[in-house]
Motif scaffolding. Structure first.
Motif, mmCIF file in Angstrom:
data_model
loop_
_atom_site.group_PDB
_atom_site.id
_atom_site.type_symbol
_atom_site.label_atom_id
_atom_site.label_comp_id
_atom_site.label_asym_id
_atom_site.label_seq_id
_atom_site.Cartn_x
_atom_site.Cartn_y
_atom_site.Cartn_z
ATOM 1 N N ALA A 1 0.876 -1.177 0.000
ATOM 2 C CA ALA A 1 0.000 0.000 0.000
ATOM 3 C C ALA A 1 0.908 1.219 0.000
ATOM 4 C CB ALA A 1 -0.907 0.007 1.218
ATOM 5 N N LEU A 2 0.514 2.252 -0.735
ATOM 6 C CA LEU A 2 1.373 3.421 -0.907
ATOM 7 C C LEU A 2 0.892 4.606 -0.079
ATOM 8 C CD1 LEU A 2 1.909 3.316 -4.784
ATOM 9 C CD2 LEU A 2 3.285 2.250 -2.978
ATOM 10 N N TYR B 1 4.054 0.658 2.256
ATOM 11 C CA TYR B 1 3.794 -0.239 3.380
ATOM 12 C C TYR B 1 3.630 -1.644 2.826
ATOM 13 C CZ TYR B 1 2.950 4.059 5.962
ATOM 14 O OH TYR B 1 3.093 5.293 6.545
ATOM 15 N N VAL B 2 4.349 -2.598 3.393
ATOM 16 C CA VAL B 2 4.300 -3.974 2.896
ATOM 17 C C VAL B 2 4.023 -4.935 4.040
ATOM 18 C CG1 VAL B 2 5.901 -3.506 0.996
ATOM 19 C CG2 VAL B 2 6.791 -4.358 3.162
ATOM 20 N N THR B 3 3.400 -6.053 3.692
ATOM 21 C CA THR B 3 3.262 -7.153 4.641
ATOM 22 C C THR B 3 4.338 -8.186 4.324
ATOM 23 O OG1 THR B 3 1.588 -8.140 3.168
ATOM 24 C CG2 THR B 3 0.796 -6.880 5.071
ATOM 25 N N ILE C 1 -3.021 -5.575 2.367
ATOM 26 C CA ILE C 1 -2.897 -4.357 3.167
ATOM 27 C C ILE C 1 -3.407 -3.166 2.365
ATOM 28 C CG2 ILE C 1 -0.504 -3.943 2.414
ATOM 29 C CD1 ILE C 1 0.047 -2.799 5.226
ATOM 30 N N VAL C 2 -4.070 -2.223 3.056
ATOM 31 C CA VAL C 2 -4.493 -0.958 2.460
ATOM 32 C C VAL C 2 -4.213 0.150 3.460
ATOM 33 C CG1 VAL C 2 -6.268 -1.943 0.962
ATOM 34 C CG2 VAL C 2 -6.875 -1.223 3.281
ATOM 35 N N ARG C 3 -4.144 1.380 2.932
ATOM 36 C CA ARG C 3 -3.907 2.555 3.779
ATOM 37 C C ARG C 3 -5.046 3.548 3.586
ATOM 38 N NH1 ARG C 3 -2.089 7.734 3.401
ATOM 39 N NH2 ARG C 3 -0.787 8.550 5.088
#
Length: 320
Positions: free
Chosen positions: A56-57, A64-66, A109-111
């Motif tokens: 997610a950016l 952001y990474v999992t 993942i999301v932001r």
């Protein structure tokens, strides 16, 4: 961790065994593809379980990474600095009941606009499997339980309705839950089931529809969101994309970039379903798992599930 990576490699091998190498065919796009020019690469530590599964950016260019095998969420700054934001608790049984893989993993993942991160955790246990939330400076908290016998995978946020959509690659469903948490409801199921390994996978909200991929069937699908919030009829947008994982829209209508995990490729899929290969292992891909686009920058994560070397994040310039 070594045993977990071996398990994941063996599972990924099943995908490759069923995934033909994509050769130029009559269905391949003959239009001029945008050029992807490498900008930078960030390399992760496989021994620490740093296998980037989803991305997610942020507006500042951070990602952001999992880390699937590490049970972690991390922030990768533009300069390549990687900082672990959260490590999720390990289930009491070690995650051996996690469907297909046999160990716990962080996935989609999301932001949100306020910096809150939402992500998925699969453990095979009812106390931990579900949707988790991480507010800036806070600690991870589960806000919705998901079926322990499933494998939650893709995650998307409809900011307009404050709704999270979740794919389950084992149960073959899309579920929805408010960002405030609560009990998820099954939103759609047709055309989403697996066919031997994993079904519905990647997930995005685009032009009033939920778009998803089906890994086993090699398809990209769209499902309109009706005015009452219910799912419309499933439409097949592209076929012949065996091993398709995640995807992202380029900003040109329905044109998208899709990761093909087993063959370490990225395909450009046109709005009419035609596709061509635009990135390969020569570009540094090691079983790519996710892709994101912001402006003229493309981010591709590779988890090295099968190659077992150099998990990474490649950043490229999208030259149209």
């Amino acid at each position: 961790m070594h045993n977990k990576l071996l398990t994941l490699t063996a599972a990924s091998a099943a995908v490759v065994a069923a995934t033909p190498v994509l050769l130029p065919t009559a269905s391949a796009s003959t239009t001029a593809a945008p050029q992807l020019v490498p900008r930078a690469s960030v390399h992760f530590d496989l021994a620490k379980g740093q296998t980037p599964e989803n991305i997610a950016l942020a507006p500042d260019g951070a990602a952001y990474v999992t880390f699937a095998a590490g049970r972690q969420v991390a922030k990768v700054s533009r300069d390549g600095t990687t900082r672990i934001l959260a490590t999720l608790p390990e289930p009491a049984d070690g995650g051996v009941r996690t469907p297909v893989l046999g160990f716990p993993l962080t996935v989609g993942i999301v932001r949100a606009h306020d910096g809150t991160l939402y992500f998925l955790y699969a453990t095979g246990t009812p106390d931990l499997t579900g949707v988790w939330r991480l507010r800036p400076g806070g600690k991870p908290q589960r806000i919705a339980a998901l079926p322990a016998n499933g494998l939650p995978n893709g995650l998307a946020l409809d900011a307009r309705t404050r709704t999270l959509y979740i794919t389950d690659s084992v149960l073959g469903t899309i579920s929805s839950v408010p960002t405030t948490g609560g009990s998820p409801t099954v939103w759609s199921a047709p055309e989403l089931a697996p066919d031997g390994f994993l079904g519905v996978n990647g997930l995005k909200i685009h032009n009033g529809a939920v778009w998803v991929t089906n890994l086993d069937k090699g398809t990209a699908l769209s499902i309109p969101i009706r005015p009452d919030g219910r799912a419309g009829r499933v439409r097949t947008e592209a076929t012949g994309l065996q091993g398709i994982d995640d995807f992202a829209f380029t900003g040109r209508g329905d044109q998208l970039l899709a990761t093909l995990n087993g063959t370490s490729q990225v395909a450009l899929v046109e709005s009419d379903g035609r596709h061509s290969i635009v990135l390969t292992p020569a570009d540094g891909l090691q079983n790519p798992t996710s892709v994101a686009v912001r402006g003229d920058t493309v981010y591709v994560t590779s988890a090295a599930y099968l190659t077992a070397k150099d998990p990474n994040l490649v950043r490229l310039h999208l030259k149209r």
